[in-house]
Design an enzyme around this catalytic site. Structure first.
Site, mmCIF file in Angstrom:
data_model
loop_
_atom_site.group_PDB
_atom_site.id
_atom_site.type_symbol
_atom_site.label_atom_id
_atom_site.label_comp_id
_atom_site.label_asym_id
_atom_site.label_seq_id
_atom_site.Cartn_x
_atom_site.Cartn_y
_atom_site.Cartn_z
ATOM 1 N N HIS A 176 -9.563 0.941 -1.340
ATOM 2 C CA HIS A 176 -9.514 1.574 -0.026
ATOM 3 C C HIS A 176 -10.931 1.497 0.560
ATOM 4 O O HIS A 176 -11.900 1.887 -0.102
ATOM 5 C CB HIS A 176 -9.132 3.052 -0.136
ATOM 6 C CG HIS A 176 -7.674 3.313 -0.392
ATOM 7 N ND1 HIS A 176 -6.970 2.733 -1.407
ATOM 8 C CD2 HIS A 176 -6.783 4.112 0.270
ATOM 9 C CE1 HIS A 176 -5.717 3.165 -1.367
ATOM 10 N NE2 HIS A 176 -5.568 3.998 -0.359
ATOM 11 N N ASP B 218 1.829 3.960 2.857
ATOM 12 C CA ASP B 218 0.791 4.788 2.235
ATOM 13 C C ASP B 218 1.374 5.962 1.440
ATOM 14 O O ASP B 218 1.511 5.880 0.226
ATOM 15 C CB ASP B 218 -0.210 5.269 3.293
ATOM 16 C CG ASP B 218 -1.602 5.565 2.734
ATOM 17 O OD1 ASP B 218 -1.823 5.320 1.537
ATOM 18 O OD2 ASP B 218 -2.470 6.012 3.513
ATOM 19 N N ASP B 219 1.691 7.058 2.123
ATOM 20 C CA ASP B 219 2.250 8.261 1.483
ATOM 21 C C ASP B 219 3.413 8.749 2.349
ATOM 22 O O ASP B 219 3.290 9.748 3.070
ATOM 23 C CB ASP B 219 1.168 9.345 1.390
ATOM 24 C CG ASP B 219 -0.027 8.870 0.599
ATOM 25 O OD1 ASP B 219 0.059 8.822 -0.641
ATOM 26 O OD2 ASP B 219 -1.055 8.513 1.216
ATOM 27 N N HIS C 96 0.865 -1.186 0.000
ATOM 28 C CA HIS C 96 0.000 0.000 0.000
ATOM 29 C C HIS C 96 0.898 1.232 0.000
ATOM 30 O O HIS C 96 1.303 1.745 1.049
ATOM 31 C CB HIS C 96 -0.919 -0.038 1.228
ATOM 32 C CG HIS C 96 -1.953 1.054 1.260
ATOM 33 N ND1 HIS C 96 -3.144 0.937 1.936
ATOM 34 C CD2 HIS C 96 -1.969 2.287 0.695
ATOM 35 C CE1 HIS C 96 -3.852 2.048 1.796
ATOM 36 N NE2 HIS C 96 -3.147 2.886 1.054
ATOM 37 N N GLU D 136 -11.243 3.270 6.000
ATOM 38 C CA GLU D 136 -10.207 4.165 6.534
ATOM 39 C C GLU D 136 -10.967 5.231 7.335
ATOM 40 O O GLU D 136 -10.942 5.250 8.561
ATOM 41 C CB GLU D 136 -9.401 4.795 5.391
ATOM 42 C CG GLU D 136 -8.344 5.798 5.853
ATOM 43 C CD GLU D 136 -7.640 6.516 4.683
ATOM 44 O OE1 GLU D 136 -8.173 6.494 3.562
ATOM 45 O OE2 GLU D 136 -6.568 7.121 4.922
ATOM 46 N N HIS E 10 1.301 4.827 -2.407
ATOM 47 C CA HIS E 10 0.928 5.680 -3.548
ATOM 48 C C HIS E 10 2.207 6.340 -4.026
ATOM 49 O O HIS E 10 2.838 7.085 -3.258
ATOM 50 C CB HIS E 10 -0.085 6.732 -3.111
ATOM 51 C CG HIS E 10 -1.331 6.142 -2.528
ATOM 52 N ND1 HIS E 10 -2.479 5.950 -3.266
ATOM 53 C CD2 HIS E 10 -1.603 5.663 -1.283
ATOM 54 C CE1 HIS E 10 -3.407 5.399 -2.509
ATOM 55 N NE2 HIS E 10 -2.907 5.218 -1.290
#
Ligand code: HPA
Ligand code: ZN
Length: 328
Positions: free
Chosen positions: A195, A276-277, A15, A198, A17
């Site tokens: 997703h 994630d980011d 996961h 969340e 991005h």
């Protein structure tokens, strides 16, 4: 606590991005290279701006930041920088999301985006021995029509990506809005993920499973609010790609010590750790593992189980999964 051993475990990241790995330093460099004005005077100012109150407050900056990405070389450089971080963190396999609509909506061609990312991933395999898959994410704040158009544009490049996902603003954009585009992608043998859970309710996880027929849930931490859903996730070994630092930065949990990932792990949910980011949330995968060790007293055994889950939940071949899982 054996941090060095935990950090050295082989891991898969599921996961991530790629646009979320754009570090402020690179954002500045690319803005200069492409003659784009940024609303920040320094990288310190960018870091300071990264105080989020919820998912949307992050997405606003994330989409603005992605505006510096213009050429295939930019996407190559972004992806290559992430792969080098993978090497440091003992990530041996990564499954990367990209958001084509973020770029095509501002006039950057789909081909420019995917060529740059794909070339870096191919180099990552050859020069860094990191295997990878690419997953195309649809932005759920845009209409399904835009997702269908994006899928049509993407299909000629089908050998470059393995699956499709669904990201961006969750609340108010339930998975059921994307049933047709997911059905079309599945028909083209693309693996569906989404997703869900969340910020959105457990109902969105049910919809992702039942309507989009996903092979993994991204985030999914709100599943704990629904006992029957938890039993289903456990029974079906349905993976959740959990992102601890992200959840704290976006106020899904107040602090890492409140996070439910180890609780779910102990209940035998197939949870995994992901960043994630990372450029926005304060760290890459090993920072997340380290945080869990320090704030949730994660043991080496639990860390190994999480790493093992990451391979089990990956889209590697059964033989490749076995190879890595036997090392853990
Ligand atoms: N949630 C939804 N959309 C996103 C995220 C996320 O955590 N990161 C990048 N796009
Ligand atoms: Zn995400």
């Amino acid at each position: 606590m054996d941090l060095k051993t935990i950090e050295a475990l082989p891991k898969a990241e599921l996961h991530l991005h790629i646009e979320g790995s754009l570090e402020p330093e690179m954002m500045f460099g690319l803005a200069e290279r492409n003659g784009i004005a940024l609303p920040y005077a320094s990288t310190q100012e960018i870091h300071k701006a990264y105080e989020f109150t919820n998912l949307q407050s992050f997405l606003d900056l994330y989409y603005a930041g992605a505006g510096v990405l213009q050429t295939s070389q930019d996407f190559y450089d972004l992806t290559w920088a992430y792969l080098k971080r993978c090497k440091e963190d003992h990530v041996v396999h990564t499954e990367i999301f990209f958001d084509p609509q973020t770029h095509t909506e501002r006039g950057v061609a789909f081909e420019t985006v995917i060529e740059g990312i794909h070339t870096a991933l191919a180099d990552g395999k050859e020069k860094l021995s990191i295997s990878s898959h690419l997953i195309l994410c649809f932005l759920r704040h845009l209409p399904e029509k835009s997702a269908l158009k994006t899928l049509d544009e993407a299909l000629p490049y089908k050998e470059y990506f393995i699956g499709i996902g669904l990201d961006s603003s969750e609340a108010g954009f339930p998975p059921e809005m994307f049933e047709r585009v997911f059905a079309k992608a599945r028909k083209a043998d693309l693996i569906p993920v989404a997703h869900a859970g969340e910020e959105g309710p457990p109902e969105y996880i049910h919809q992702a499973l039942d309507l989009l027929k996903v092979a993994r849930i991204d985030h999914g931490v709100r599943a704990v609010e629904d006992k029957a859903l938890m039993e289903r996730l456990i029974r079906e070994r349905m993976p959740l790609t959990v992102c601890p630092f992200s959840n704290v930065k976006l106020k899904v949990f107040e602090s890492l010590s409140d996070h439910n990932i180890l609780e779910m792990l102990n209940q035998d949910v197939c949870v995994t750790v992901n960043s994630d980011d990372p450029a926005y949330f304060g760290g890459y995968i090993n920072a997340n593992f380290k945080g869990l060790a320090q704030e949730l007293s994660m043991t080496l055994e639990q860390a190994k189980k999480l790493a093992k889950n990451s391979f089990e939940a990956s889209f590697l071949s059964e033989a490749q999964k076995r190879k890595w899982m036997e090392m853990l």
